[in-house]
Structure formats: C-alpha cells, structure tokens
Design an enzyme around this catalytic site. Structure first.
Site, PDB file in Angstrom:
ATOM      1  N   THR A  71       0.856  -1.192   0.000  1.00  0.00           N
ATOM      2  CA  THR A  71       0.000   0.000   0.000  1.00  0.00           C
ATOM      3  C   THR A  71       0.886   1.234   0.000  1.00  0.00           C
ATOM      4  OG1 THR A  71      -1.830  -1.131   1.090  1.00  0.00           O
ATOM      5  CG2 THR A  71      -1.768   1.263   1.302  1.00  0.00           C
ATOM      6  N   ASN A 150      -5.693  -9.448  -8.142  1.00  0.00           N
ATOM      7  CA  ASN A 150      -5.865 -10.144  -6.868  1.00  0.00           C
ATOM      8  C   ASN A 150      -7.211 -10.838  -6.721  1.00  0.00           C
ATOM      9  OD1 ASN A 150      -6.318  -7.185  -6.864  1.00  0.00           O
ATOM     10  ND2 ASN A 150      -7.286  -7.608  -4.898  1.00  0.00           N
ATOM     11  N   GLN A 180       0.631  -9.805  -6.253  1.00  0.00           N
ATOM     12  CA  GLN A 180       0.151 -11.179  -6.435  1.00  0.00           C
ATOM     13  C   GLN A 180       1.003 -11.958  -7.444  1.00  0.00           C
ATOM     14  OE1 GLN A 180      -2.096 -12.508  -4.511  1.00  0.00           O
ATOM     15  NE2 GLN A 180      -2.986 -10.684  -3.572  1.00  0.00           N
ATOM     16  N   SER A 200       4.465  -6.884  -1.350  1.00  0.00           N
ATOM     17  CA  SER A 200       4.171  -6.996   0.080  1.00  0.00           C
ATOM     18  C   SER A 200       4.679  -8.332   0.600  1.00  0.00           C
ATOM     19  CB  SER A 200       2.653  -6.951   0.317  1.00  0.00           C
ATOM     20  OG  SER A 200       2.303  -5.804   1.034  1.00  0.00           O
ATOM     21  N   HIS A 202       3.870 -10.133   3.300  1.00  0.00           N
ATOM     22  CA  HIS A 202       2.996 -11.145   3.922  1.00  0.00           C
ATOM     23  C   HIS A 202       2.247 -12.027   2.926  1.00  0.00           C
ATOM     24  CE1 HIS A 202      -1.000  -9.062   3.456  1.00  0.00           C
ATOM     25  NE2 HIS A 202      -0.167  -8.055   3.192  1.00  0.00           N
ATOM     26  N   THR A 238      13.010   4.887  10.983  1.00  0.00           N
ATOM     27  CA  THR A 238      13.900   3.826  11.447  1.00  0.00           C
ATOM     28  C   THR A 238      13.625   2.547  10.665  1.00  0.00           C
ATOM     29  OG1 THR A 238      13.980   4.809  13.633  1.00  0.00           O
ATOM     30  CG2 THR A 238      14.592   2.485  13.484  1.00  0.00           C
ATOM     31  N   CYS A 326     -18.833  -7.113  -2.152  1.00  0.00           N
ATOM     32  CA  CYS A 326     -20.281  -7.053  -2.213  1.00  0.00           C
ATOM     33  C   CYS A 326     -20.878  -7.257  -0.839  1.00  0.00           C
ATOM     34  CB  CYS A 326     -20.720  -8.133  -3.199  1.00  0.00           C
ATOM     35  SG  CYS A 326     -22.192  -8.998  -2.841  1.00  0.00           S
TER      36      CYS A 326
HETATM   37  N1  PMP Z   1      -2.000  -4.754  -4.460  1.00  0.00           N
HETATM   38  C1  PMP Z   1      -2.571  -5.952  -4.582  1.00  0.00           C
HETATM   39  C2  PMP Z   1      -2.772  -6.540  -5.947  1.00  0.00           C
HETATM   40  C3  PMP Z   1      -2.950  -6.661  -3.433  1.00  0.00           C
HETATM   41  O1  PMP Z   1      -3.524  -7.870  -3.566  1.00  0.00           O
HETATM   42  C4  PMP Z   1      -2.730  -6.086  -2.156  1.00  0.00           C
HETATM   43  C5  PMP Z   1      -3.141  -6.816  -0.895  1.00  0.00           C
HETATM   44  N2  PMP Z   1      -4.451  -7.309  -0.914  1.00  0.00           N
HETATM   45  C6  PMP Z   1      -2.124  -4.823  -2.091  1.00  0.00           C
HETATM   46  C7  PMP Z   1      -1.772  -4.190  -3.266  1.00  0.00           C
HETATM   47  C8  PMP Z   1      -1.870  -4.131  -0.786  1.00  0.00           C
HETATM   48  O2  PMP Z   1      -0.973  -4.834   0.015  1.00  0.00           O
HETATM   49  P1  PMP Z   1      -0.850  -4.526   1.576  1.00  0.00           P
HETATM   50  O3  PMP Z   1      -2.229  -4.592   2.127  1.00  0.00           O
HETATM   51  O4  PMP Z   1       0.033  -5.584   2.084  1.00  0.00           O
HETATM   52  O5  PMP Z   1      -0.277  -3.150   1.704  1.00  0.00           O
END
Ligand code: PMP
Length: 385
Positions: A71, A150, A180, A200, A202, A238, A326
């Site tokens: 994000t 996604n 993704q 990202s 995670h 940091t 939705c």
């Molecule tokens: N872009 C896409 C295509 C995602 O699938 C996601 C997470 N759902 C994000 C951006 C944002 O990632 P994060 O929530 O880890 O910042």
C-alpha cells in the site's frame, strides 16, 4: 479438517522466517543508523536483505527500498512519480481493475489536477494492449498496470505494455503492482521496462508490515516519507530490520523452490477448477493453467450470496474470500473488478475466491469440493427467486 484457501489475503510465515524475525527482534536488534557495533550488524542484515531481494529479479540492490508494505509502495510510486514529472504533463494511465492502493492514489491525483485514463478489461480481467496504445498521449507521464489481478488471477500483459509505453516515450514512468505476482512468476523489471514495482511481504510467507518498492536507477520519483533521511533520503523512518530480513528469507525461499512450488500450485489450481466445474451452475472467472496466475481461482455460485456461502464454508473449517466487496447493503458497490468484467448481477453477488499456497494439499481441496457438493443444493433451496 481445516483448509485455508485465502492465501491472496495473507499467508502464514514459515518457521525459518519466524526464527529470523525473532532473532532480529531479540538479539540483533540494533538501529542500522547507530554508529556502534549493534547498528553496524543491523545495517549488514539490511544490506543482505536488499541483495537477496534484488537477486530474485536480477536488479541492483541499490534499486530496492524497504517500505511498510505494498500500500505504501503503490502510494509512493504513483504520487512520488506524478509529483516529480508533473512539469512534463499531467496525464496518467492505469487499469480499471487495480487494487484500492493504486485506485485511491489515482483519485487523489485527479483531485490535484491530473487526468487519469482507466483501461477497460475483458471477461477474464485482462486489458488490451490496443487500448493502451490508444490511451497514450504527448502529456502522459505515468502508467500503472498490475501484474496479477488479486480477485481473479488475470495476468496482465506487462512486458508488452512496458515496450509499448517506452516506444511511445521513454520518460513515462511505468509502475507495476506485483503483489500477487512476486514469488509466483519470474519478474525481470529491466527486460520488462518497469520503472517502479511494489511487493508486500505477507503474501509470500513473510511478516506483515513489510514490503518493498523497486525503483529503477535514475527513475524520477520523489520521496513521500520525509524525516531522518534513511534509505538515501528516499524513505525516512527507522528501518524495519526484522520485517525486511524476514521478507528476504521468505523471498529467497520462494525463488529457491520456484519450479516445484509453481508446479504444485498449478496442480492445485487444475484440481480445484475441474472440481468446481463438475458442480451444478458454477461459473469460473479464472483462466486455466499458466494463462492465469497459478494460485487464484474465482468462481460464482449463482443463486447463493457469497457471504452466505463463505460463512457456511467457514463453519466447516474452510476459509475463502468473497471475490467481491459485495455486501447485503445494496448501497455498497459490488467488486469493481467483477463489475468491470461485466459479470451479470447473479454472478457478481455470488463469487468466491480460492487462493492457494505451497502448503495446501489435494486432500484439502477434495474436502472443500465435497462440502460444496453437499451445501450448494441446500443453500439454493433457501434462496428466493
Ligand atoms: N496490491 C494488490 C494486488 C494486493 O492484492 C494487495 C493486498 N491485498 C495490495 C496491493 C496491498 O498490500 P498490503 O495490504 O500488504 O499493503
């Protein structure tokens, strides 16, 4: 039995990653900006993390910047490059099916006087390169195309897009949201003409709150987070050493086992798609095999609201995502992605997303399919027509 099929939302961290993160938090916990030994040690991990990640895409370690996640990376790349290049023009191109962390910065840019063109998609969520060609203008300064969608797993024609954009004007910044795609596809920013790229941690079995932005050497992007001047003044604050190091361990793991993991994901995808197809009244929205991402299957179950089915599956230990935002509240929009794919209403409100990781098994899928086979007729009986 439990079956977690929501790996596009987030993944578990691996034991290696968890150990690495704990070590950074409890032993090697120094601040890389500190001049003493503890700081130097932390700086060393940060550099190594950068090298590992750069190596997964064959780029220079100097081009990797750590962030709090995609994000932030998307916000930075889009707003930072629009600000840096505004004197050359105020036109921006993106797709209609980007994640909110791209769409919202685009809306912000529109409020600041930029003009944004949103490229439409086909029934599988893919843009057409002809539309991209038509959208390019003399005053275009930025184009953003996600790599893998996604919600449905569509693979966008990123490499062709990069070529088209740079053939038109080398100075246009080409941004790719690769959240993704990273770990699932081989990404070569240089060959693909990508200037900035978001990931990202995670989503690849790394810790949450960590991510990176690739910024091609010499790409004109302003920093957004100002402060103590960390990361060459491009992203102050940091350094999150546990996050960056944990992400690097996860990234190395993904790309070290790339071939076997993708083969496993493709098998899982095929089994799930075949199984879903064999159920009555299902409609699949993901392309088979390598035509789409290996880990995402989107499917509608007309006649049953996604949330109803999602919770019925949850009661059986099966975790999925409603492929749409939705809601039973009619005022809330259904998923923009599915709406942009022009799905009929009964499919829009009945879509689920199954997303896999290397830890899912065929047995889990068979269990989920068996549960669906039992649930669907029962739930349909309760639906008013
Ligand atoms: N872009 C896409 C295509 C995602 O699938 C996601 C997470 N759902 C994000 C951006 C944002 O990632 P994060 O929530 O880890 O910042």
């Amino acid at each position: 039995m439990e079956a977690y099929f929501d790996n596009s939302a987030t993944t578990c961290v691996t034991e290696d990653v968890s150990r690495a993160v704990v070590k950074m938090m409890t032993e090697d916990f120094g601040n890389p900006s500190s001049k003493h030994h503890k700081g130097v040690e932390a700086e060393h991990y940060l550099r190594q993390a950068r090298e590992i990640i750069a190596d997964t895409m064959k780029v220079d370690e100097k081009e990797i910047y750590f962030t709090s996640g995609a994000t932030e990376s998307n916000n930075w790349a889009l707003i930072g490059s629009a600000l840096a290049n505004a004197r050359s023009g105020k036109h921006v191109i993106t797709t209609a099916v980007e994640h909110a962390s791209v769409l919202m910065p685009m809306h912000f840019l529109q409020q600041q006087g930029f003009e944004v063109t949103y490229l439409p998609v086909d029934e599988y969520g893919r843009i057409s390169t002809d539309d991209l060609k038509k959208a390019l203008r003399k005053d275009t300064i930025l184009a953003a195309v996600m790599y893998v969608n996604n919600e449905v797993g569509a693979i966008e024609p990123v490499e062709e897009a990069g070529k088209i954009i740079k053939d038109w004007n080398r100075n246009i910044i080409f941004h790719v949201d690769a959240v993704q795609a990273y770990g699932k596809l081989r990404i070569r920013p240089r060959r693909m003409n990508i200037d900035t790229l978001s990931v990202s941690s995670h989503k690849i079995h790394g810790p949450k709150g960590a991510g990176f932005l690739y910024v091609r050497d010499k790409a004109k992007v302003n920093p957004l987070i100002l402060g103590g001047g960390q990361q060459k003044g491009m992203r102050s604050g940091t350094d999150n050493v546990p996050g960056a190091w944990g992400m690097a361990v996860a990234a190395r793991d993904c790309y070290d086992h790339f071939a076997e993991d993708t083969a496993h994901l493709l098998e899982l995808k095929k089994r799930m798609m075949d199984g879903l197809r064999s159920l009555d009244h299902t409609v699949l929205h993901s392309l088979p095999g390598q035509e789409g991402a290996p880990h995402i299957v989107s499917c509608s179950f007309p006649g049953i609201r996604s949330e109803v089915l999602l919770h019925a599956l949850e009661a059986k230990g099966i975790y999925v995502s409603s492929g749409s935002a939705c809601s039973s509240n009619r005022n809330l929009p259904v998923s923009t992605v599915l709406a942009e794919m022009h799905l009929p209403e009964d499919q829009l409100e009945s879509t689920l997303r199954f997303s896999f990781s290397r830890y899912n098994t065929a047995e889990e899928e068979d269990y989920a399919l068996e549960v669906l086979r039992e649930l669907l007729p029962k739930l349909r009986r309760y639906t008013r027509h």
